[in-house]
Design a protein around this motif. Sequence first.
Motif, PDB file in Angstrom:
ATOM      1  N   VAL A  50       8.643   8.125  31.562  1.00 41.40           N
ATOM      2  CA  VAL A  50       9.927   8.506  30.992  1.00 41.40           C
ATOM      3  C   VAL A  50      11.160   7.917  31.258  1.00 41.40           C
ATOM      4  CG1 VAL A  50      11.530  10.439  30.762  1.00 41.40           C
ATOM      5  CG2 VAL A  50       9.132  10.916  30.914  1.00 41.40           C
ATOM      6  N   ARG A  51      11.971   7.463  30.199  1.00 44.87           N
ATOM      7  CA  ARG A  51      13.103   6.637  30.793  1.00 44.87           C
ATOM      8  C   ARG A  51      14.241   7.342  31.395  1.00 44.87           C
ATOM      9  NH1 ARG A  51      13.923   5.081  25.786  1.00 44.87           N
ATOM     10  NH2 ARG A  51      13.165   3.103  25.581  1.00 44.87           N
ATOM     11  N   GLU A  52      14.687   7.070  32.354  1.00 52.33           N
ATOM     12  CA  GLU A  52      15.712   7.743  32.939  1.00 52.33           C
ATOM     13  C   GLU A  52      17.227   7.246  32.728  1.00 52.33           C
ATOM     14  OE1 GLU A  52      15.030   8.518  37.144  1.00 52.33           O
ATOM     15  OE2 GLU A  52      13.991  10.617  36.361  1.00 52.33           O
ATOM     16  N   ARG A  53      17.345   5.745  33.138  1.00 55.98           N
ATOM     17  CA  ARG A  53      18.550   5.243  32.689  1.00 55.98           C
ATOM     18  C   ARG A  53      18.257   3.864  32.562  1.00 55.98           C
ATOM     19  NH1 ARG A  53      22.601   3.855  37.557  1.00 55.98           N
ATOM     20  NH2 ARG A  53      21.243   3.688  39.324  1.00 55.98           N
ATOM     21  N   THR A  54      19.260   3.128  31.927  1.00 56.19           N
ATOM     22  CA  THR A  54      18.908   1.628  31.654  1.00 56.19           C
ATOM     23  C   THR A  54      20.545   1.052  31.704  1.00 56.19           C
ATOM     24  OG1 THR A  54      17.676   1.965  29.815  1.00 56.19           O
ATOM     25  CG2 THR A  54      18.798  -0.111  30.198  1.00 56.19           C
ATOM     26  N   PHE A  55      20.508  -0.047  32.694  1.00 56.79           N
ATOM     27  CA  PHE A  55      21.932  -0.630  32.773  1.00 56.79           C
ATOM     28  C   PHE A  55      21.715  -2.271  32.720  1.00 56.79           C
ATOM     29  CE2 PHE A  55      20.033   0.752  36.818  1.00 56.79           C
ATOM     30  CZ  PHE A  55      19.877  -0.484  37.565  1.00 56.79           C
ATOM     31  N   SER A  56      22.955  -2.883  32.708  1.00 57.17           N
ATOM     32  CA  SER A  56      22.873  -4.399  32.239  1.00 57.17           C
ATOM     33  C   SER A  56      22.602  -5.043  33.564  1.00 57.17           C
ATOM     34  CB  SER A  56      24.109  -4.613  31.448  1.00 57.17           C
ATOM     35  OG  SER A  56      24.269  -4.076  30.256  1.00 57.17           O
ATOM     36  N   LEU A  57      22.150  -6.193  33.706  1.00 52.21           N
ATOM     37  CA  LEU A  57      22.076  -7.004  34.833  1.00 52.21           C
ATOM     38  C   LEU A  57      22.724  -8.604  34.291  1.00 52.21           C
ATOM     39  CD1 LEU A  57      18.328  -6.598  36.120  1.00 52.21           C
ATOM     40  CD2 LEU A  57      20.263  -5.493  36.971  1.00 52.21           C
ATOM     41  N   ASP A  58      22.839  -9.090  35.457  1.00 49.51           N
ATOM     42  CA  ASP A  58      23.452 -10.515  35.092  1.00 49.51           C
ATOM     43  C   ASP A  58      22.311 -11.280  34.227  1.00 49.51           C
ATOM     44  OD1 ASP A  58      25.649 -10.107  36.304  1.00 49.51           O
ATOM     45  OD2 ASP A  58      24.991 -11.167  38.080  1.00 49.51           O
ATOM     46  N   SER A  59      22.636 -12.371  33.409  1.00 51.05           N
ATOM     47  CA  SER A  59      21.739 -13.040  32.680  1.00 51.05           C
ATOM     48  C   SER A  59      20.790 -13.977  33.566  1.00 51.05           C
ATOM     49  CB  SER A  59      22.246 -13.868  31.658  1.00 51.05           C
ATOM     50  OG  SER A  59      22.912 -13.281  30.501  1.00 51.05           O
ATOM     51  N   PRO A  60      19.596 -14.088  33.175  1.00 51.68           N
ATOM     52  CA  PRO A  60      18.554 -14.979  34.266  1.00 51.68           C
ATOM     53  C   PRO A  60      19.220 -16.375  34.213  1.00 51.68           C
ATOM     54  CG  PRO A  60      17.381 -13.333  32.740  1.00 51.68           C
ATOM     55  CD  PRO A  60      18.714 -13.384  32.204  1.00 51.68           C
ATOM     56  N   SER A  95       9.429   0.759  36.909  1.00 50.88           N
ATOM     57  CA  SER A  95      10.594   0.319  36.430  1.00 50.88           C
ATOM     58  C   SER A  95      10.459  -1.064  35.940  1.00 50.88           C
ATOM     59  CB  SER A  95      11.869   0.721  37.528  1.00 50.88           C
ATOM     60  OG  SER A  95      12.014   2.035  37.671  1.00 50.88           O
ATOM     61  N   TYR A  96      11.304  -1.200  34.914  1.00 50.43           N
ATOM     62  CA  TYR A  96      10.914  -2.571  34.243  1.00 50.43           C
ATOM     63  C   TYR A  96      12.298  -3.234  33.873  1.00 50.43           C
ATOM     64  CZ  TYR A  96      11.514   0.064  29.905  1.00 50.43           C
ATOM     65  OH  TYR A  96      12.034   0.877  28.805  1.00 50.43           O
ATOM     66  N   GLU A  97      12.217  -4.638  33.834  1.00 45.71           N
ATOM     67  CA  GLU A  97      13.334  -5.603  33.054  1.00 45.71           C
ATOM     68  C   GLU A  97      13.116  -5.946  31.625  1.00 45.71           C
ATOM     69  OE1 GLU A  97      15.297  -7.917  36.928  1.00 45.71           O
ATOM     70  OE2 GLU A  97      14.579  -9.036  35.094  1.00 45.71           O
ATOM     71  N   THR A  98      13.913  -6.023  30.852  1.00 44.56           N
ATOM     72  CA  THR A  98      13.857  -6.295  29.585  1.00 44.56           C
ATOM     73  C   THR A  98      15.010  -7.575  29.382  1.00 44.56           C
ATOM     74  OG1 THR A  98      13.530  -3.997  28.684  1.00 44.56           O
ATOM     75  CG2 THR A  98      14.123  -5.905  26.967  1.00 44.56           C
ATOM     76  N   VAL A  99      14.350  -8.559  28.866  1.00 46.85           N
ATOM     77  CA  VAL A  99      15.157  -9.931  28.429  1.00 46.85           C
ATOM     78  C   VAL A  99      15.242  -9.945  27.112  1.00 46.85           C
ATOM     79  CG1 VAL A  99      15.375 -12.198  28.767  1.00 46.85           C
ATOM     80  CG2 VAL A  99      14.878 -10.929  30.769  1.00 46.85           C
ATOM     81  N   PHE A 100      16.339 -10.138  26.320  1.00 48.01           N
ATOM     82  CA  PHE A 100      16.562 -10.235  25.004  1.00 48.01           C
ATOM     83  C   PHE A 100      16.722 -11.660  24.508  1.00 48.01           C
ATOM     84  CE2 PHE A 100      17.784  -5.967  26.124  1.00 48.01           C
ATOM     85  CZ  PHE A 100      17.062  -5.292  25.331  1.00 48.01           C
ATOM     86  N   GLU A 101      16.429 -12.008  23.142  1.00 50.14           N
ATOM     87  CA  GLU A 101      16.405 -13.407  22.868  1.00 50.14           C
ATOM     88  C   GLU A 101      18.077 -14.046  23.152  1.00 50.14           C
ATOM     89  OE1 GLU A 101      15.818 -13.998  18.744  1.00 50.14           O
ATOM     90  OE2 GLU A 101      16.949 -12.120  17.992  1.00 50.14           O
TER      91      GLU A 101
END
Length: 412
Positions: free
Chosen positions: A38-48, A83-89
């Motif tokens: 279950v997704r609890e919260r998502t927040f932004s991280l610095d770009s890799p 928990s997991y990271e998502t990187v977008f294009e």
Amino acid sequence: MEHMLLLFIFFIPILGLSNGTETEQDFTWHLKKIPQIVRERTFSLDSPKFEAKTKLELNSVCGIECQRKLPVPSLSDLKNLLSYETVFENGTRTLTEVNVLGAVLDPAGNTTTRRPLRKKRQIYGTDSRFSIYDKRFMTNFPFNTAVKISTGCSGILVSPKHVLTAAHCLHNGKDYVKGSKRLRVGLMKTKSRGNGRKRKGAKRSRREISAAKEDPKAATELRQSKGNGRKQRRSGRKQGTSDGMPSFQWTRVKSTHIPKGWFKGVSGDIALDYDYAVLELKRPHKRKYMDLGISPTIKMMPGSMIHFSGFDNDRSGQLVYRFCSISDESNDLFYQYCDAEPGSTGSGIYLRLKEPNKKKWKRKIIAVYSGHQWVDINGEQQDYNVAVRITPLKYAQICFWIHGNDENCTQG
């Protein structure tokens, strides 16, 4: 002869024996209740930074022997590891924290099953791999589910828009690898008539001429397709040159998901348990994909055999299939005897078992090939071919990444 053997493997029902007692009815996909992610919260991280070098062989990873010494993860540990990271294009990155509901914690921990005479290294004696040339196999299920990743790995189609592969093909535990910012997936296709070569005297487009002036290498990426008279951009990677050799239709990746358990600092040294990732394609494909399955124990596999196909570096431009027996297993990993070379890392390992209450046999993905890895055993480095099993928890997470919710992930 090769065609006859492949026909025998894929179209005759499996009657494998283990200890001489099992029968055909024993080898069935048993449905299991799946925990909820279950997704609890998502927040932004610095770009890799995207500065890591791709390493298809890892050192000092925690394998089966190392796992025996680890405590059983608590529910709090699982929430952190899953928990997991998502990187977008566009290079942006987010972290999603999750809750885990309905997980059954195994008090026995990482128990193992060992078969005698463990072997080592990537090729065991006579090379038993098969290069698939015949397009009757290459363009049909299950071989057409194999894909090539632009960072040098393989993967497998698990939905119309998703690919399952190994996490270390994209991330070394500290940073994302070079090339993963503009990640692409190559879907197999057989070469068109004339092998994609232009007719004598054919004119080059303005785009090709401009590319040739600015960057000769970029010019090779602009080949002309005759289909419907439309020009299509093709990959600059080397294509097959003979009939039956695959070429690739390259598709951009929209986003990637990697479990937090893969990152150093979360699980200490790199833990192979979490060496898996899912790529979301920018455009859906129209070919058949392979469903996920829960990894059974060795005893529930016909002949203890597994199968997978990938793009081994030593057979450039070829799809390579292999099958082999499993050596050791723990709750999260397989050690296996499959002949494989770098490039096949990230391939989906699958089985063919009977569906419940049906006579039909079905293939499902039960593990991800992590590759030829150097494992720390009592302070010494030993090399093995390793696969990451799809457990109920991993099934729940991968299924959640594919569907965006847990409604379609209650049983597996």
